[in-house]
Design a protein around this motif. Structure first.
Motif, PDB file in Angstrom:
ATOM      1  N   ASP A 113      20.168   6.726   6.452  1.00  0.00           N
ATOM      2  CA  ASP A 113      19.240   5.882   5.700  1.00  0.00           C
ATOM      3  C   ASP A 113      19.900   5.361   4.428  1.00  0.00           C
ATOM      4  OD1 ASP A 113      16.673   4.712   5.185  1.00  0.00           O
ATOM      5  OD2 ASP A 113      16.240   6.341   3.788  1.00  0.00           O
ATOM      6  N   ARG A 161      19.625   3.153  -5.272  1.00  0.00           N
ATOM      7  CA  ARG A 161      18.389   2.730  -5.926  1.00  0.00           C
ATOM      8  C   ARG A 161      17.935   1.439  -5.253  1.00  0.00           C
ATOM      9  NH1 ARG A 161      20.321   3.054 -10.813  1.00  0.00           N
ATOM     10  NH2 ARG A 161      19.834   5.237 -11.006  1.00  0.00           N
ATOM     11  N   MET A 163      15.731   1.330  -2.239  1.00  0.00           N
ATOM     12  CA  MET A 163      15.385   1.360  -0.811  1.00  0.00           C
ATOM     13  C   MET A 163      13.992   0.787  -0.569  1.00  0.00           C
ATOM     14  SD  MET A 163      17.605   1.980   1.451  1.00  0.00           S
ATOM     15  CE  MET A 163      16.630   2.267   2.931  1.00  0.00           C
ATOM     16  N   ASP A 164      13.123   0.835  -1.584  1.00  0.00           N
ATOM     17  CA  ASP A 164      11.813   0.195  -1.441  1.00  0.00           C
ATOM     18  C   ASP A 164      11.975  -1.316  -1.261  1.00  0.00           C
ATOM     19  OD1 ASP A 164      12.773   0.161  -4.139  1.00  0.00           O
ATOM     20  OD2 ASP A 164      10.772  -0.362  -4.857  1.00  0.00           O
ATOM     21  N   VAL A 165      12.961  -1.905  -1.920  1.00  0.00           N
ATOM     22  CA  VAL A 165      13.242  -3.336  -1.784  1.00  0.00           C
ATOM     23  C   VAL A 165      13.794  -3.627  -0.387  1.00  0.00           C
ATOM     24  CG1 VAL A 165      14.578  -5.284  -2.709  1.00  0.00           C
ATOM     25  CG2 VAL A 165      13.644  -3.546  -4.261  1.00  0.00           C
ATOM     26  N   ARG A 167      13.179  -1.971   2.323  1.00  0.00           N
ATOM     27  CA  ARG A 167      12.056  -1.881   3.266  1.00  0.00           C
ATOM     28  C   ARG A 167      11.127  -3.098   3.149  1.00  0.00           C
ATOM     29  NH1 ARG A 167      13.469   3.440   2.383  1.00  0.00           N
ATOM     30  NH2 ARG A 167      13.639   4.634   4.307  1.00  0.00           N
ATOM     31  N   LYS A 168      10.961  -3.615   1.930  1.00  0.00           N
ATOM     32  CA  LYS A 168      10.162  -4.828   1.722  1.00  0.00           C
ATOM     33  C   LYS A 168      10.791  -6.008   2.457  1.00  0.00           C
ATOM     34  CE  LYS A 168       8.781  -4.538  -2.721  1.00  0.00           C
ATOM     35  NZ  LYS A 168       8.704  -4.942  -4.134  1.00  0.00           N
TER      36      LYS A 168
END
Length: 192
Positions: A113, A161, A163-165, A167-168
């Motif tokens: 990941d 730093r 990973m939310d982006v 996934r977006k």
């Protein structure tokens, strides 16, 4: 300070000081920032090439353009989850220098990941296109079955730093894995 406590403190300091200081690259998009740690010791050919492209400003017109998730791989037995970026246009990509393929069984960097890796056709054809893994993707490692040649892809760093982006980006509207609206890379620069 007791001798035992002092020894533990010293060991912790030595461990903290001995941790490698990998180069860091920041990718800025409209959806947020992604920060990458580049493993130049483990994957020297691929990392050096990527960092040179960053330093030369090769990615000034780059974008994220392809997203792969479980629901858009009809007919594929081996499924993966990634987002892909780079220069996008084959006419530009094909004119760029390519590098020798560094297999994951040589570098030890597996497609976990957040790992960033080079996109390619044949081994030794990678140049500017890259992808970021969403979840663990062992079928992209050497010996994996996603690519028929079994050579896998050349992993060379990891998102530390943002990973939310990632996934977006992966959840944006797509047709046949290509984003309906590409996500421009506003800047890509080395920050360490």
């Amino acid at each position: 300070m007791k001798p035992c406590t002092a020894f533990i403190f010293l060991c912790c300091c030595l461990f903290a000081c001995s941790k490698p200081q990998y180069p860091l690259v920041e990718i800025k998009t409209d959806l947020g920032m992604i920060e990458l740690e580049i493993y130049e010791n483990e994957a020297p050919i691929t990392a050096k090439h990527f960092l040179a492209n960053v330093d030369k400003g090769i990615f000034a017109e780059a974008c994220f353009y392809r997203v792969v998730h479980m629901n858009n791989q009809e007919g594929r037995e081996i499924k993966i989850e990634v987002i892909q970026g780079g220069l996008f246009h084959d006419s530009i990509v094909d004119s760029m220098p390519t590098i020798r393929h560094e297999r994951t069984d040589q570098t030890g960097i597996l497609h976990k990941d957040g790992v960033i890796s080079m996109a390619r056709n044949l081994p030794g054809s990678a140049s500017t296109e890259f992808f970021i893994c969403v979840g663990d993707q062992p079928q992209l490692d050497a010996g994996g079955l996603r690519n028929p040649d079994g050579q896998g892809f050349a992993a060379f760093g990891k998102v530390i730093r943002g990973m939310d982006v990632v996934r977006k980006i992966q959840m944006q509207k797509e047709e046949n894995q290509m984003l309906v609206e590409r996500i421009p890379i506003l800047s890509m620069k080395r920050i360490r």
